[in-house]
Design an enzyme around this catalytic site. Structure first.
Site, PDB file in Angstrom:
ATOM      1  N   ILE A 112      52.903  35.624  42.822  1.00  0.00           N
ATOM      2  CA  ILE A 112      51.674  35.465  43.593  1.00  0.00           C
ATOM      3  C   ILE A 112      51.364  36.457  44.787  1.00  0.00           C
ATOM      4  O   ILE A 112      50.584  36.066  45.307  1.00  0.00           O
ATOM      5  CB  ILE A 112      51.601  33.844  43.932  1.00  0.00           C
ATOM      6  CG1 ILE A 112      52.746  33.494  45.109  1.00  0.00           C
ATOM      7  CG2 ILE A 112      51.760  33.060  42.574  1.00  0.00           C
ATOM      8  CD1 ILE A 112      52.533  31.986  45.565  1.00  0.00           C
ATOM      9  N   PHE A 113      52.679  36.784  45.257  1.00  0.00           N
ATOM     10  CA  PHE A 113      52.752  37.479  46.566  1.00  0.00           C
ATOM     11  C   PHE A 113      52.386  39.103  46.161  1.00  0.00           C
ATOM     12  O   PHE A 113      52.111  39.831  47.156  1.00  0.00           O
ATOM     13  CB  PHE A 113      53.743  37.306  47.487  1.00  0.00           C
ATOM     14  CG  PHE A 113      53.666  35.894  47.948  1.00  0.00           C
ATOM     15  CD1 PHE A 113      52.354  35.328  48.813  1.00  0.00           C
ATOM     16  CD2 PHE A 113      54.626  35.013  47.629  1.00  0.00           C
ATOM     17  CE1 PHE A 113      52.635  34.187  48.889  1.00  0.00           C
ATOM     18  CE2 PHE A 113      54.727  33.767  48.286  1.00  0.00           C
ATOM     19  CZ  PHE A 113      53.761  33.394  48.943  1.00  0.00           C
ATOM     20  N   ALA A 114      52.825  39.685  45.288  1.00  0.00           N
ATOM     21  CA  ALA A 114      52.934  41.166  44.816  1.00  0.00           C
ATOM     22  C   ALA A 114      52.732  41.480  43.536  1.00  0.00           C
ATOM     23  O   ALA A 114      52.189  42.222  43.211  1.00  0.00           O
ATOM     24  CB  ALA A 114      54.208  41.565  45.043  1.00  0.00           C
ATOM     25  N   TYR A 142      49.015  37.268  40.808  1.00  0.00           N
ATOM     26  CA  TYR A 142      48.645  36.084  40.296  1.00  0.00           C
ATOM     27  C   TYR A 142      48.333  34.857  41.272  1.00  0.00           C
ATOM     28  O   TYR A 142      48.305  33.727  41.059  1.00  0.00           O
ATOM     29  CB  TYR A 142      49.939  35.628  39.611  1.00  0.00           C
ATOM     30  CG  TYR A 142      50.075  35.849  38.245  1.00  0.00           C
ATOM     31  CD1 TYR A 142      49.597  35.099  37.179  1.00  0.00           C
ATOM     32  CD2 TYR A 142      50.776  36.979  37.959  1.00  0.00           C
ATOM     33  CE1 TYR A 142      49.899  35.167  35.880  1.00  0.00           C
ATOM     34  CE2 TYR A 142      50.894  37.428  36.474  1.00  0.00           C
ATOM     35  CZ  TYR A 142      50.358  36.544  35.523  1.00  0.00           C
ATOM     36  OH  TYR A 142      50.448  36.954  34.099  1.00  0.00           O
ATOM     37  N   GLU A 197      51.875  39.169  19.669  1.00  0.00           N
ATOM     38  CA  GLU A 197      51.219  40.491  19.936  1.00  0.00           C
ATOM     39  C   GLU A 197      50.197  40.535  18.823  1.00  0.00           C
ATOM     40  O   GLU A 197      49.164  41.271  19.246  1.00  0.00           O
ATOM     41  CB  GLU A 197      52.229  41.699  19.922  1.00  0.00           C
ATOM     42  CG  GLU A 197      53.328  41.536  20.819  1.00  0.00           C
ATOM     43  CD  GLU A 197      52.700  41.236  22.414  1.00  0.00           C
ATOM     44  OE1 GLU A 197      51.545  41.926  22.724  1.00  0.00           O
ATOM     45  OE2 GLU A 197      53.272  40.894  23.506  1.00  0.00           O
ATOM     46  N   GLU A 227      45.320  34.672  26.611  1.00  0.00           N
ATOM     47  CA  GLU A 227      46.561  34.481  25.760  1.00  0.00           C
ATOM     48  C   GLU A 227      46.459  33.446  24.720  1.00  0.00           C
ATOM     49  O   GLU A 227      47.218  33.146  24.027  1.00  0.00           O
ATOM     50  CB  GLU A 227      47.727  33.891  26.799  1.00  0.00           C
ATOM     51  CG  GLU A 227      48.121  35.194  27.582  1.00  0.00           C
ATOM     52  CD  GLU A 227      48.879  36.088  26.925  1.00  0.00           C
ATOM     53  OE1 GLU A 227      49.237  36.106  25.932  1.00  0.00           O
ATOM     54  OE2 GLU A 227      49.041  37.203  27.604  1.00  0.00           O
TER      55      GLU A 227
END
Length: 443
Positions: free
Chosen positions: A360-362, A365, A228, A257
């Protein structure tokens, strides 16, 4: 058994809608839409990176599976069917304890928060020519007695650069869990031309002090703090005055990142780790045997871990670049074709992984899951610049650290991440360092 909770039709519906949306935007598929706002230039470029990692990880993962089977046999649990998917986690833990019995809790006394902060701040001074100074009470408004405020100044000129709040301890019931960095103030200029310096929030949730005992950290918490703080450094050391491109703003998803994962690498550097890992009571350094266990733990089952991420990333990428309603196969069938070369244990017939692939669906990504490994490649390659000049070569390390500050940490989203990385590294990114750090290099 009724199938009313089967979300496979929803998966096809989501993929069809994304494909239709991409074509309305003039792109052949959703992957092209996703990559337009990322560092990776094309689907082929991502596929090439994933293949490099797959080729390195696959034989190692095969060897790891054989080691698990041998471990099971030693414990009298060998079966004709061999290791099954539900056996892997159990036997991996047994083998880990046999190979190196690393007790994370037992290491806490060597990682008091003050010692770790001293190591982190000293590393930042060494690499980036900055000093981090604790402020006096009343210099900044605080929302809790646990919170501290620090200032960053240029070590050479004494010029103030930034500030950050550190809120390190858990407060059950009144503080969100996890660890994160966020923006308090971004670097900018007022309408009158006055400089506004950046201020960051650095939030952790570790054990608070108890009586005479300081806050003692697990090694994983040490890594998290370094991670962080890497985000914080990119926010605080930016030299861009336009808020939309200062610090972490406008940095592409697959590159943001880089500074955070880069900082994690220093937790395994002998000089950095052994310099801060001191027993809070005796002052004794961390035993060499424990340091070696930490190194071993970093690469344990590394082939399987890398291959798993490649499988996820490649499945995501091809669902959004190759699958269409008329391609002659279902999303699940496409995923199983990919599994033939990206898993060492074939998925069982009942496997319904796609139905739970919420990233990937919600989760945003779609055609972007590869970003995890892409960013690891960047961070490992950046750290390897320091390895190449010699981690014990002070003059070269200082020069390389200054170059990292003046490029990756300074330029933020003002230039493309490919340009920024090349300005630091002198070339484009290479997967070689990540393959080596993951324990996948041949020989």
């Amino acid at each position: 058994s009724s199938g009313e909770l089967d979300n496979r039709p929803l998966i096809e519906q989501i993929l069809e809608l994304k494909l239709a949306q991409a074509r309305r935007l003039g792109d052949p598929n959703w992957a092209e839409v996703s990559l337009a706002s990322k560092m990776a230039g094309s689907v082929a470029e991502v596929e090439a990176l994933l293949e490099q990692l797959r080729a390195a990880a696959y034989p190692v993962a095969q060897g790891e599976l054989e080691a698990l089977a041998a471990c099971a046999a030693r414990h009298g649990a060998a079966e004709a069917s061999g290791i099954m998917p539900w056996d892997v986690s159990y036997w991996a833990e047994v083998l880990r304890q046999e190979s190196f019995d690393l007790d994370s809790e037992a290491l806490r006394p060597w990682f008091s928060l003050e010692q770790v902060l001293g190591g982190l701040f000293g590393l930042c001074q060494r690499l980036f020519d900055i000093r981090i100074v604790a402020t006096e009470a009343g210099e900044a408004p605080l929302w809790h007695s646990d919170v501290r405020y620090f200032r960053l100044v240029d070590a050479g000129s004494g010029e103030p650069l930034a500030g950050f709040y550190l809120d390190p301890y858990s407060r059950p019931g009144s503080k969100r869990g996890g660890a994160w960095m966020d923006e308090c103030l971004g670097r900018s200029r007022t309408p009158a031309g006055e400089q506004v310096l950046p201020v960051a929030y650095l939030i952790c949730n570790q054990s608070p002090p108890v009586g005479e005992t300081p806050s003692l950290m697990t090694f994983e918490e040490v890594e998290t703090l370094f991670h962080e703080f890497g985000h914080g450094l990119q926010h605080m050391l930016t030299t861009v005055d336009r808020p939309q491109a200062a610090g972490i703003n406008n940095v592409e998803w697959d590159a943001v990142e880089l500074p955070s994962q880069f900082m994690e690498n220093w937790c395994y550097d002998r000089a950095t780790l052994m310099g801060m890992a001191r027993h809070w009571q005796s002052g004794e350094p961390l035993p060499e045997s424990e340091y070696q266990k930490l190194l071993a733990a970093r690469t344990f089952m590394g082939g399987s871990a890398t291959l798993r991420q490649v499988h996820f990333a490649l499945t995501d990428l091809r669902l959004h670049s190759q699958w269409t309603p008329n391609c002659g196969q279902s999303p699940e069938q496409l995923r199983r074709r990919i599994a033939a070369s990206t898993t060492v244990l074939e998925p069982i017939p009942e496997d319904a992984f796609l139905c739970a692939f919420s990233h990937i669906f919600a989760g945003g990504y779609a055609a972007g899951y590869y970003s995890y490994k892409w960013a690891e490649v960047l961070s490992a390659d950046a750290f390897s610049a320091f390895e190449e000049v010699g981690l014990d070569q002070e003059e070269e390390i200082v020069a390389t650290g200054r170059r990292f500050r003046d490029t990756v940490l300074s330029l933020g989203g003002s230039r493309s991440p490919a340009e920024v990385f090349e300005a630091f590294r002198g070339r484009g990114p290479s997967s070689g360092a990540l393959i080596r750090h993951s324990g996948l290099a041949a020989g």
